[in-house]
Scaffold this active site. Structure first.
Site, PDB file in Angstrom:
ATOM      1  N   LYS A  86      -2.798   5.813  11.532  1.00 25.80           N
ATOM      2  CA  LYS A  86      -1.768   5.237  10.666  1.00 25.80           C
ATOM      3  C   LYS A  86      -2.437   4.318   9.651  1.00 25.80           C
ATOM      4  O   LYS A  86      -3.280   3.509   9.995  1.00 25.80           O
ATOM      5  CB  LYS A  86      -0.780   4.419  11.501  1.00 25.80           C
ATOM      6  CG  LYS A  86       0.316   3.832  10.639  1.00 25.80           C
ATOM      7  CD  LYS A  86       1.148   2.790  11.337  1.00 25.80           C
ATOM      8  CE  LYS A  86       2.152   2.227  10.352  1.00 25.80           C
ATOM      9  NZ  LYS A  86       2.508   0.859  10.575  1.00 25.80           N
ATOM     10  N   HIS A 130      -1.806  -2.886  18.044  1.00 25.49           N
ATOM     11  CA  HIS A 130      -2.925  -3.478  17.300  1.00 25.49           C
ATOM     12  C   HIS A 130      -4.259  -3.460  18.038  1.00 25.49           C
ATOM     13  O   HIS A 130      -5.305  -3.662  17.431  1.00 25.49           O
ATOM     14  CB  HIS A 130      -2.585  -4.920  16.899  1.00 25.49           C
ATOM     15  CG  HIS A 130      -1.447  -4.991  15.942  1.00 25.49           C
ATOM     16  ND1 HIS A 130      -0.142  -5.119  16.351  1.00 25.49           N
ATOM     17  CD2 HIS A 130      -1.414  -4.899  14.592  1.00 25.49           C
ATOM     18  CE1 HIS A 130       0.644  -5.121  15.292  1.00 25.49           C
ATOM     19  NE2 HIS A 130      -0.092  -4.980  14.218  1.00 25.49           N
ATOM     20  N   CYS A 173      -2.547  -5.328  22.918  1.00 23.90           N
ATOM     21  CA  CYS A 173      -1.330  -4.805  22.306  1.00 23.90           C
ATOM     22  C   CYS A 173      -1.475  -3.305  22.049  1.00 23.90           C
ATOM     23  O   CYS A 173      -2.501  -2.875  21.520  1.00 23.90           O
ATOM     24  CB  CYS A 173      -1.084  -5.539  20.989  1.00 23.90           C
ATOM     25  SG  CYS A 173       0.052  -4.673  19.919  1.00 23.90           S
ATOM     26  N   HIS A 182       0.856  -1.192   0.000  1.00 23.54           N
ATOM     27  CA  HIS A 182       0.000   0.000   0.000  1.00 23.54           C
ATOM     28  C   HIS A 182       0.888   1.236   0.000  1.00 23.54           C
ATOM     29  O   HIS A 182       2.123   1.130  -0.079  1.00 23.54           O
ATOM     30  CB  HIS A 182      -1.018  -0.032   1.156  1.00 23.54           C
ATOM     31  CG  HIS A 182      -0.419  -0.066   2.533  1.00 23.54           C
ATOM     32  ND1 HIS A 182       0.280   0.988   3.070  1.00 23.54           N
ATOM     33  CD2 HIS A 182      -0.414  -1.026   3.491  1.00 23.54           C
ATOM     34  CE1 HIS A 182       0.677   0.695   4.290  1.00 23.54           C
ATOM     35  NE2 HIS A 182       0.271  -0.538   4.574  1.00 23.54           N
ATOM     36  N   CYS A 188       2.470 -10.391  21.452  1.00 21.08           N
ATOM     37  CA  CYS A 188       1.545 -10.009  20.378  1.00 21.08           C
ATOM     38  C   CYS A 188       2.067 -10.658  19.104  1.00 21.08           C
ATOM     39  O   CYS A 188       3.170 -10.340  18.652  1.00 21.08           O
ATOM     40  CB  CYS A 188       1.478  -8.495  20.203  1.00 21.08           C
ATOM     41  SG  CYS A 188       0.615  -8.062  18.659  1.00 21.08           S
ATOM     42  N   HIS A 244       4.173   1.344   2.124  1.00 24.31           N
ATOM     43  CA  HIS A 244       5.338   0.597   1.629  1.00 24.31           C
ATOM     44  C   HIS A 244       5.935   1.292   0.407  1.00 24.31           C
ATOM     45  O   HIS A 244       7.158   1.362   0.237  1.00 24.31           O
ATOM     46  CB  HIS A 244       4.946  -0.826   1.211  1.00 24.31           C
ATOM     47  CG  HIS A 244       4.138  -1.553   2.248  1.00 24.31           C
ATOM     48  ND1 HIS A 244       2.880  -2.029   2.014  1.00 24.31           N
ATOM     49  CD2 HIS A 244       4.418  -1.851   3.542  1.00 24.31           C
ATOM     50  CE1 HIS A 244       2.420  -2.611   3.114  1.00 24.31           C
ATOM     51  NE2 HIS A 244       3.327  -2.508   4.043  1.00 24.31           N
ATOM     52  N   LYS A 273      -2.925  -2.287   7.450  1.00 22.61           N
ATOM     53  CA  LYS A 273      -3.854  -3.359   7.124  1.00 22.61           C
ATOM     54  C   LYS A 273      -4.753  -3.666   8.321  1.00 22.61           C
ATOM     55  O   LYS A 273      -5.950  -3.872   8.166  1.00 22.61           O
ATOM     56  CB  LYS A 273      -3.048  -4.590   6.739  1.00 22.61           C
ATOM     57  CG  LYS A 273      -3.898  -5.747   6.345  1.00 22.61           C
ATOM     58  CD  LYS A 273      -3.021  -6.956   6.047  1.00 22.61           C
ATOM     59  CE  LYS A 273      -3.847  -8.207   6.121  1.00 22.61           C
ATOM     60  NZ  LYS A 273      -3.208  -9.257   6.875  1.00 22.61           N
ATOM     61  N   CYS A 324       2.793  -8.194  16.165  1.00 19.65           N
ATOM     62  CA  CYS A 324       4.073  -7.470  16.257  1.00 19.65           C
ATOM     63  C   CYS A 324       5.238  -8.446  16.250  1.00 19.65           C
ATOM     64  O   CYS A 324       6.378  -8.043  16.057  1.00 19.65           O
ATOM     65  CB  CYS A 324       4.181  -6.691  17.566  1.00 19.65           C
ATOM     66  SG  CYS A 324       3.021  -5.363  17.741  1.00 19.65           S
TER      67      CYS A 324
HETATM   68  N1  MSP Z   1       9.144  -6.725   8.045  1.00 21.23           N
HETATM   69  C1  MSP Z   1       9.232  -5.601   8.898  1.00 21.23           C
HETATM   70  C2  MSP Z   1      10.481  -4.804   8.611  1.00 21.23           C
HETATM   71  C3  MSP Z   1      11.755  -5.576   8.719  1.00 21.23           C
HETATM   72  S1  MSP Z   1      13.114  -4.610   8.266  1.00 21.23           S
HETATM   73  C4  MSP Z   1      14.409  -5.505   8.684  1.00 21.23           C
HETATM   74  C5  MSP Z   1       8.019  -4.707   8.694  1.00 21.23           C
HETATM   75  N2  MSP Z   1       7.386  -4.833   7.544  1.00 21.23           N
HETATM   76  S2  MSP Z   1       6.071  -4.026   7.073  1.00 21.23           S
HETATM   77  O1  MSP Z   1       5.593  -4.673   5.886  1.00 21.23           O
HETATM   78  O2  MSP Z   1       5.151  -3.892   8.151  1.00 21.23           O
HETATM   79  O3  MSP Z   1       6.598  -2.643   6.597  1.00 21.23           O
HETATM   80  C6  MSP Z   1       6.948  -1.672   7.486  1.00 21.23           C
HETATM   81  C7  MSP Z   1       7.401  -0.436   6.741  1.00 21.23           C
HETATM   82  O4  MSP Z   1       6.471  -0.058   5.727  1.00 21.23           O
HETATM   83  C8  MSP Z   1       7.461   0.763   7.641  1.00 21.23           C
HETATM   84  O5  MSP Z   1       8.605   0.828   8.408  1.00 21.23           O
HETATM   85  C9  MSP Z   1       7.401   1.869   6.615  1.00 21.23           C
HETATM   86  O6  MSP Z   1       8.638   1.949   5.981  1.00 21.23           O
HETATM   87  C10 MSP Z   1       6.347   1.334   5.665  1.00 21.23           C
HETATM   88  N3  MSP Z   1       4.997   1.695   6.104  1.00 21.23           N
HETATM   89  C11 MSP Z   1       3.952   0.841   6.360  1.00 21.23           C
HETATM   90  N4  MSP Z   1       2.857   1.586   6.695  1.00 21.23           N
HETATM   91  C12 MSP Z   1       3.172   2.890   6.681  1.00 21.23           C
HETATM   92  C13 MSP Z   1       2.429   4.101   6.758  1.00 21.23           C
HETATM   93  N5  MSP Z   1       1.153   4.142   7.049  1.00 21.23           N
HETATM   94  N6  MSP Z   1       3.088   5.251   6.492  1.00 21.23           N
HETATM   95  C14 MSP Z   1       4.387   5.280   6.070  1.00 21.23           C
HETATM   96  N7  MSP Z   1       5.094   4.167   5.975  1.00 21.23           N
HETATM   97  C15 MSP Z   1       4.616   2.981   6.521  1.00 21.23           C
HETATM   98  O7  MSP Z   1       7.745  -3.915   9.572  1.00 21.23           O
END
Ligand code: MSP
Length: 663
Positions: free
Chosen positions: A300, A147, A144, A18, A126, A21, A303, A129
């Site tokens: 934020k 969440h 949590c 989304h 959790c 990412h 999902k 997390c």
């Molecule tokens: N797999 C772990 C990260 C491991 S790194 C060694 C993880 N993955 S995640 O799919 O949840 O992605 C997290 C990252 O996605 C966040 O740190 C950020 O970079 C990005 N984002 C996910 N949602 C976000 C927002 N709503 N806003 C901005 N970026 C965010 O955590």
């Protein structure tokens, strides 16, 4: 050439990408493009985090294996990165053998440092997390903090890492390297957390099967965060037979190693990861840069909240560069930002269609009308070059500081100066009064060269747009290199390329009314009142809690899932148009004694009057929604022929009474 290595977090494969990412990945791509443009030796890494309980669960829920789920989501990431022109040099998957070797090497070094021991472990866990919480961090119901879902009391024998040993060395590192955590507010946060003391960290799980077996500890798998964080070096070949990249991008003095992350995972990157590296005797990253969150409705985007914006409709309608631009311009790097369709369209029309698009087409048109080619006389003494020198400096400083919105503001100011220059020199008047003279050549040279340089400065943000501008002014459609930033790169007397509008204006009112086809974003509210969206879009993307469904065709549901949907027959008793909408009708339907109001996106095909008395099928147990200000309590089923076809109502024989269950 100084090495510059940028990474994004590796993304979990239990969700489809989304805006959040995409944002970090676009930032990484733009930062790396900038460093390449100024002549650095760059490398950019992204990838996927594929182990752990969450992935195990998501796969089981979809009746598939974790690796098959990961393969599907990874395909989606590749496809999306292709669309957005993300130039990553590598894509690491934690299920790859090269990664497992590297993780084993890191663990062997941590073990050799005497930092691992086995002990019983109990706590509130959790699973979303993949982390334990202390009593202090939870509410009375043990939910949590991230969440809001209940944590489980877990008790098992684990391998522990002596994190407590590293509080002092970490604090010393933060002190000596103020650039280690950025922005400054996050650095302060991390330092205060570490000053509070660090407990040893459990780095294995015995109840999870889907992971890397913990070396020398049968029955344990490596904790998903130790596994995941190691990707930044395993992708460089650390622990493999060829460590050339590792030495070049991780060990070379003077090189920069920058982890771009969201603030949600700061502690893992700024505390645990450097502690693992210190223990293993490996160099630390130079900077952990934590940006803020994209919010939707002040929460934020995620999902689990169910308020995500997927990029597909936006990219389809406006192209990848418009979204790249919006994300980079709208957010102050480091702070939270709200995502709204309105803000997107305002920026699209004002900044892209008007300021950028019009400047480019105006200057190109002036050259075309005056000479039918680019100017043939260069010019080094004019107001545009005088404006360019400070603009270049400001832009470069902002880019080096990850202040992307400031860098873009600088380019827009420069575009304004080019425009001002053109207006004040009145080349159209000059041509009429004096014909094609050296003076006219020089004026238009200054303007066109200014436009070319703006495109070079924009190229890290909008690579495709920059290439189109280059083509318009007779340059090859290629990504620019370091010489491109110097004044004087415009080819002389070259044929002009085609000048199609870069960003055609969008009629915002028509857009929101749905006349323009697909809506900008998926709304967090319940689905619209027909199986096709009322704005005529394709099947809505997966809802909040839906597991990723890269291909609708192979995601089967159980009969129990289908039975949750209460389908009943209904008779239409009244119908009228929804004001200001071309597609929506407001219907009153009789469900066999109960009357309901609902909204259906079928106005293009049906006159309201023609519907009265017809028997249709309605989803009766949908949460109510509000569409164009009208309440809708249910959804009418309709079939859509092909992409973008008009929905046809599913009708029931007139002898079936309203309120009959459809199964
Ligand atoms: N797999 C772990 C990260 C491991 S790194 C060694 C993880 N993955 S995640 O799919 O949840 O992605 C997290 C990252 O996605 C966040 O740190 C950020 O970079 C990005 N984002 C996910 N949602 C976000 C927002 N709503 N806003 C901005 N970026 C965010 O955590």
């Amino acid at each position: 050439m100084r090495p510059y290595y940028a990474t994004t977090p590796i993304y979990y494969v239990n969700d489809l990408p989304h805006i959040g990412h995409i944002y970090t990945t676009i930032v990484g791509d733009a930062a790396t493009r900038f460093h390449r443009l100024i002549g650095d030796d760059t490398r950019f890494l992204t990838g996927t985090d594929e182990h752990g309980q969450n992935i195990e669960k998501a796969a089981a829920a979809q009746g598939t294996t974790p690796i098959a789920l990961a393969d599907r989501v990874v395909r989606r990431y590749h496809e999306l990165w292709g669309k957005f022109e993300i130039r990553n040099d590598d894509f690491i998957r934690t299920t790859e053998a090269r990664h497992a070797w590297g993780v084993e090497r890191i663990i062997a070094r941590i073990e050799a440092a005497g930092d691992l021991y086995t002990a019983p472990h109990e706590g509130w866990y959790c699973s979303s997390c993949e982390a334990f919480y202390t009593e202090k961090e939870l509410d009375e119901a043990k939910r949590c903090p991230v969440h809001g879902t209940p944590c489980q009391w877990e008790s098992e024998e684990n391998v522990f890492f002596r994190l407590s040993r590293y509080a002092q060395p970490l604090l010393a590192h933060y002190e000596a390297h103020p650039e280690f955590v950025r922005p400054e507010t996050r650095r302060a946060e991390v330092m205060s957390f570490v000053r509070g003391g660090l407990n040893d960290l459990s780095v294995s799980r015995s109840k999870v099967r889907w992971g890397i077996p913990f070396p020398g500890r049968p029955g344990q798998v490596v904790y998903v965060w130790l596994d995941a964080l190691s990707n930044y070096v395993t992708a460089l070949g650390f622990g493999g037979s060829d460590e050339v990249l590792y030495r070049r991008y991780w060990e070379e003095p003077g090189g920069r190693r920058v982890h771009l992350i969201g603030k949600d995972i700061l502690r893992f990157h700024a505390v645990y990861w450097p502690a693992f590296l210190l223990s293993a005797g490996l160099p630390l990253p130079t900077t952990v840069w934590a940006h803020g969150w994209w919010l939707r409705d002040a929460r934020k985007m995620s999902k689990s909240v169910g308020n995500v914006v997927r990029p597909d409709a936006l990219v389809e309608r406006f192209g990848p560069d418009a979204l790249r631009y919006f994300l980079m311009r709208e957010m102050t790097f480091g702070q939270d930002s709200n995502f709204s369709d309105e803000a997107f369209l305002v920026r699209y029309n004002a900044d892209l269609a008007n300021d950028l698009g019009n400047t480019v087409s105006r200057v190109a048109a002036l050259c075309r009308q005056a000479f039918g080619r680019t100017p043939e006389e260069p010019c080094r003494d004019n107001d545009v070059i005088r404006a360019y020198r400070p603009a270049l400096e400001e832009w470069r400083a902002a880019m080096e500081d990850y202040a992307f919105n400031r860098a873009l503001e600088t380019v827009w100011r420069f575009l304004g100066e080019i425009n001002g220059y053109v207006v004040s020199r009145e080349p159209w008047k000059l041509r009429k009064e004096e014909g094609v003279t050296g003076k006219l050549e020089r004026i238009l040279y200054a303007a066109a060269e200014g436009v070319r340089l703006s495109a070079v400065m924009l190229s890290p943000f909008m690579p495709a747009t920059a290439r189109r501008i280059f083509e318009t002014f007779g340059l090859p459609a290629a990504d620019p290199g370091p010489p491109a930033l110097k004044w004087g790169g415009l080819p002389l007397a070259a044929p002009l390329g085609e000048a199609a509008a870069l960003f055609p204006r969008v009629d915002t009112a028509a857009y929101f009314e749905g006349k323009e086809g697909v809506p900008v974003t998926e709304t967090p509210t319940p689905p619209p009142a027909t199986m096709t969206s009322p704005q005529g879009g394709a099947t809505p993307p997966p809802g909040p809690e839906a597991p990723p469904q890269p291909s609708a065709a192979d995601a089967r549901i159980a009969i129990e899932d289908f039975q949750k949907v209460r389908l009943v027959t209904a008779r239409v008793v009244a119908a009228e148009r929804v004001p200001k909408s071309n597609r929506l009708l407001k219907l009153r339907v009789d469900l066999g004694g109960e009357e309901r109001q609902l909204v259906a996106g079928i106005a293009a095909k049906y006159e309201p009057e023609s519907l009265i008395g017809r028997s249709v099928v309605v989803v009766a147990n949908l949460k109510p929604a509000r569409l164009m200000g009208v309440d809708s309590d249910g959804m009418v089923l309709a079939a859509t022929v092909g992409e973008g076809g008009e929905p046809s109502l599913l009708e029931v024989a007139s002898d079936v009474p309203p309120g009959s269950r459809v199964k």
